[in-house]
Design a protein around this motif. Structure first.
Motif, PDB file in Angstrom:
ATOM      1  N   GLY A   1       0.772  -1.229   0.000  1.00 54.83           N
ATOM      2  CA  GLY A   1       0.000   0.000   0.000  1.00 54.83           C
ATOM      3  C   GLY A   1       0.800   1.272   0.000  1.00 54.83           C
ATOM      4  O   GLY A   1       0.238   2.355  -0.100  1.00 54.83           O
ATOM      5  N   TYR A   2       2.134   1.186   0.083  1.00 55.60           N
ATOM      6  CA  TYR A   2       2.968   2.385   0.092  1.00 55.60           C
ATOM      7  C   TYR A   2       3.204   2.865  -1.336  1.00 55.60           C
ATOM      8  O   TYR A   2       3.398   2.068  -2.248  1.00 55.60           O
ATOM      9  CB  TYR A   2       4.306   2.112   0.776  1.00 55.60           C
ATOM     10  CG  TYR A   2       4.215   2.063   2.284  1.00 55.60           C
ATOM     11  CD1 TYR A   2       4.687   3.112   3.062  1.00 55.60           C
ATOM     12  CD2 TYR A   2       3.643   0.967   2.923  1.00 55.60           C
ATOM     13  CE1 TYR A   2       4.598   3.070   4.442  1.00 55.60           C
ATOM     14  CE2 TYR A   2       3.550   0.910   4.300  1.00 55.60           C
ATOM     15  CZ  TYR A   2       4.020   1.969   5.062  1.00 55.60           C
ATOM     16  OH  TYR A   2       3.925   1.922   6.432  1.00 55.60           O
TER      17      TYR A   2
ATOM     18  N   LYS B   1       2.081   5.958   3.218  1.00 57.36           N
ATOM     19  CA  LYS B   1       0.733   5.389   3.297  1.00 57.36           C
ATOM     20  C   LYS B   1      -0.091   6.283   4.204  1.00 57.36           C
ATOM     21  O   LYS B   1       0.412   6.797   5.210  1.00 57.36           O
ATOM     22  CB  LYS B   1       0.763   3.959   3.834  1.00 57.36           C
ATOM     23  CG  LYS B   1      -0.626   3.317   3.896  1.00 57.36           C
ATOM     24  CD  LYS B   1      -0.559   1.807   4.122  1.00 57.36           C
ATOM     25  CE  LYS B   1      -0.060   1.432   5.473  1.00 57.36           C
ATOM     26  NZ  LYS B   1      -0.218  -0.018   5.749  1.00 57.36           N
ATOM     27  N   THR B   2      -1.357   6.470   3.872  1.00 55.63           N
ATOM     28  CA  THR B   2      -2.176   7.420   4.621  1.00 55.63           C
ATOM     29  C   THR B   2      -3.417   6.766   5.205  1.00 55.63           C
ATOM     30  O   THR B   2      -3.958   5.811   4.644  1.00 55.63           O
ATOM     31  CB  THR B   2      -2.606   8.597   3.713  1.00 55.63           C
ATOM     32  OG1 THR B   2      -3.380   9.521   4.470  1.00 55.63           O
ATOM     33  CG2 THR B   2      -3.448   8.102   2.552  1.00 55.63           C
ATOM     34  N   TRP B   3      -3.839   7.293   6.345  1.00 50.43           N
ATOM     35  CA  TRP B   3      -5.125   6.955   6.965  1.00 50.43           C
ATOM     36  C   TRP B   3      -5.861   8.251   7.268  1.00 50.43           C
ATOM     37  O   TRP B   3      -5.245   9.260   7.612  1.00 50.43           O
ATOM     38  CB  TRP B   3      -4.929   6.180   8.268  1.00 50.43           C
ATOM     39  CG  TRP B   3      -4.377   4.810   8.109  1.00 50.43           C
ATOM     40  CD1 TRP B   3      -3.090   4.406   8.289  1.00 50.43           C
ATOM     41  CD2 TRP B   3      -5.103   3.647   7.731  1.00 50.43           C
ATOM     42  NE1 TRP B   3      -2.959   3.071   8.051  1.00 50.43           N
ATOM     43  CE2 TRP B   3      -4.180   2.568   7.710  1.00 50.43           C
ATOM     44  CE3 TRP B   3      -6.439   3.395   7.405  1.00 50.43           C
ATOM     45  CZ2 TRP B   3      -4.556   1.262   7.381  1.00 50.43           C
ATOM     46  CZ3 TRP B   3      -6.808   2.097   7.079  1.00 50.43           C
ATOM     47  CH2 TRP B   3      -5.874   1.050   7.065  1.00 50.43           C
ATOM     48  N   SER B   4      -7.160   8.224   7.163  1.00 51.18           N
ATOM     49  CA  SER B   4      -7.947   9.392   7.559  1.00 51.18           C
ATOM     50  C   SER B   4      -8.226   9.329   9.050  1.00 51.18           C
ATOM     51  O   SER B   4      -8.426   8.251   9.619  1.00 51.18           O
ATOM     52  CB  SER B   4      -9.261   9.461   6.778  1.00 51.18           C
ATOM     53  OG  SER B   4     -10.100   8.373   7.108  1.00 51.18           O
TER      54      SER B   4
ATOM     55  N   TYR C   1       0.089  10.174   8.220  1.00 51.94           N
ATOM     56  CA  TYR C   1       0.957   9.642   7.167  1.00 51.94           C
ATOM     57  C   TYR C   1       2.093   8.813   7.751  1.00 51.94           C
ATOM     58  O   TYR C   1       2.878   9.313   8.570  1.00 51.94           O
ATOM     59  CB  TYR C   1       1.559  10.777   6.334  1.00 51.94           C
ATOM     60  CG  TYR C   1       0.562  11.496   5.457  1.00 51.94           C
ATOM     61  CD1 TYR C   1      -0.069  10.830   4.415  1.00 51.94           C
ATOM     62  CD2 TYR C   1       0.276  12.842   5.671  1.00 51.94           C
ATOM     63  CE1 TYR C   1      -0.984  11.492   3.606  1.00 51.94           C
ATOM     64  CE2 TYR C   1      -0.625  13.510   4.859  1.00 51.94           C
ATOM     65  CZ  TYR C   1      -1.250  12.828   3.831  1.00 51.94           C
ATOM     66  OH  TYR C   1      -2.159  13.475   3.030  1.00 51.94           O
ATOM     67  N   PHE C   2       2.178   7.558   7.336  1.00 50.44           N
ATOM     68  CA  PHE C   2       3.381   6.778   7.552  1.00 50.44           C
ATOM     69  C   PHE C   2       4.352   7.120   6.420  1.00 50.44           C
ATOM     70  O   PHE C   2       4.001   6.997   5.244  1.00 50.44           O
ATOM     71  CB  PHE C   2       3.089   5.281   7.531  1.00 50.44           C
ATOM     72  CG  PHE C   2       2.376   4.780   8.754  1.00 50.44           C
ATOM     73  CD1 PHE C   2       3.085   4.515   9.921  1.00 50.44           C
ATOM     74  CD2 PHE C   2       1.004   4.579   8.743  1.00 50.44           C
ATOM     75  CE1 PHE C   2       2.425   4.056  11.061  1.00 50.44           C
ATOM     76  CE2 PHE C   2       0.339   4.118   9.865  1.00 50.44           C
ATOM     77  CZ  PHE C   2       1.047   3.851  11.035  1.00 50.44           C
TER      78      PHE C   2
END
Length: 494
Positions: free
Chosen positions: A187-188, A198-201, A273-274
């Motif tokens: 997913g990166y 990689k992002t999460w809301s 953000y990772f």
């Protein structure tokens, strides 16, 4: 670095550490992979409340040396101290000219957590003055991109500098997929030289206007759990503000149904953000503005913590940049989607529990069905993931029942437990991994960098020192993490 000491993989330069009200110190960072060095596309900008002027101020304090001793002086020269140490710049150029060079040539992507002005104003103002051979990439969740299209680059607030809708073509949008794209493996996605993300809301408070719009839980029917002290909200019938005490909020949460919120409440989306160094797989995590799950109408931090837990356990996550806008004296009703030391440590304990759970499952195998999670004495910080005991009658489709169906249950004594999906963590016959933390100190080695502090502009105690003292008082050495107060011009290596 001494012999045998591991070289850092990531550098973060703090351009803006505050959350206002002073406009010259709002959220902005530069991130690079040390393996990539200083070259075209090697710097990733994360938010840009300030940008060009902040870089120029930092450069103004740098020392430099010539690359060789020949005469006339060789070009370029090399900076030998400060955050930009090792960067080669033009002989005799001013800090402003060198700042323009950095932004024009080294920064190709701006990673935006959310579209509030204190996170984007520097980028917007700088862009028109720094055209380069190709457009700058503006990356973010689709909701962030839509906000830029509709409310910033719309030829009203600012000219349309993008390559969409017949714009000037100086900016191109990169719409990120939450949780990553499965087609990309883990997913990166690579966004700059040597870095992938990689992002999460996550949730940044709720809108108090009575309408249904862009928010991530608009129309979802989400309502907080019984026992959770909610943020201030509008009375659905009268439109007046309800300032909840502990007792009144619980009564309101017990009585109000989900459909009362679906057309009246929306949640501001922010991002976490990772950021991964491709050469070493070392990572940092940078949050945009965020509220605690325990008082959120759309709690989403735990999905980030669950993703972070294996990285912490393996020693691959070096730091978490996360806001702490106010000290603990700030009333809950006036947080407006932000954290205080109490709530930040509350969230870090959730992360610590996820790390413990991951370690226990790795050591004991997939037969572990559920494990009790630590709490603060009453388990309240775990809500709304696990339901406290209630006498209320609930249907199988109620919000609480849906949460239980997703795998969160209550123990008989009223404390919180998490049901683990063993199959998703099945380690099979693989050897037990080596962990760099223990269940006694689950966040050992992780630096918690405090950002977005909102200055009081009075003659009281230093806000950073106060927040640091309160964080340590809540954490009590139980998690093992190190707290760092950020400041403009700071350079951090991980």
């Amino acid at each position: 670095m001494g012999e045998g000491v591991e070289q850092p993989a990531l550098q973060v330069i703090v351009l803006g550490a505050g959350g206002g009200p002073k406009e010259d110190n709002v959220t902005a960072f530069l991130v690079r992979s040390t393996a990539a060095g200083w070259k075209k596309g090697s710097l990733l900008a994360v938010d840009a409340g300030v940008h060009l002027a902040a870089i120029a101020r930092i450069l103004d304090g740098h020392k430099s040396i010539r690359t060789e001793d020949s005469k006339p002086p060789a070009k370029p020269i090399t900076l030998v101290d400060g955050p930009f140490e090792g960067l080669q710049i033009a002989e005799g150029s001013s800090p402003s000219a060198n700042a323009a060079f950095i932004t024009r040539d080294l920064v190709e992507c701006f990673l935006i957590t959310h579209p509030h002005l204190d996170h984007i104003s520097g980028f917007v103002i700088n862009t028109a003055s720094l055209p380069s051979a190709r457009p700058k990439r503006l990356a973010g969740l689709p909701s962030t991109i839509e906000a830029f299209k509709n409310h910033i680059f719309n030829n009203i607030i600012w000219p349309n500098l993008t390559d969409e809708n017949n714009g000037a073509g100086l900016v191109t949008y990169l719409r990120l997929v939450e949780g990553g794209t499965p087609a990309l493996g883990d997913g990166y996605i690579e966004v700059s030289d040597g870095l992938s993300i990689k992002t999460w809301s996550v949730s940044h408070g709720h809108c108090i206007e009575r309408h249904n719009h862009r928010g991530s839980n608009a129309g979802s029917g989400f309502v907080t759990s019984p026992g959770v002290e909610a943020s201030p909200r509008l009375n659905p019938t009268s439109g007046t503000m309800v300032r909840s005490s502990s007792q009144s909020s619980r009564v309101a949460d017990d009585n109000l149904r989900a459909d009362q919120y679906s057309q009246r409440y929306c949640v501001y989306d922010s991002s976490a953000y990772f950021i991964r160094d491709i050469a070493t797989n070392k990572e940092i995590l940078i949050y945009g503005d965020v509220e605690p799950d325990s008082i959120s109408y759309s709690p989403r931090n735990r999905q980030v913590w669950a993703d972070a837990a294996p990285k912490v356990a393996s020693g691959m996550l070096g730091a978490i940049f996360i806001e702490c806008s106010y000290d603990d004296s700030r009333q809950k009703e006036l947080l407006f989607g932000h954290l205080t030391p109490k709530y930040l440590v509350e969230e870090l304990r959730v992360l610590g529990n996820e790390v413990k759970l991951y370690i226990n499952m790795a050591k004991n195998g997939p037969n572990i069905k559920k494990r009790k999670l630590d709490g603060d004495g009453n388990g309240s910080f775990l809500l709304p993931y696990a339901r406290r005991r209630s006498t209320r009658n609930e249907s199988p489709t109620s919000p609480t029942s849906r949460r239980e169906n997703r795998g969160y249950v209550s123990s008989d004594d009223g404390t919180s437990e998490r049901q683990v999906n063993a199959e998703s963590h099945d380690h099979g016959s693989s050897p037990t991994p080596v962990f760099h933390v223990s269940t006694e100190a689950p966040l050992e080695g992780v630096k918690i960098v405090v950002i977005h502090m909102k200055e009081k502009l009075d003659d009281g105690p230093d806000l950073g020192e106060l927040i640091l003292k309160q964080l340590k008082g809540h954490e009590k050495g139980q998690l093992g993490c190190e707290f760092i107060i950020s400041y403009t011009g700071q350079s951090l290596y991980f």
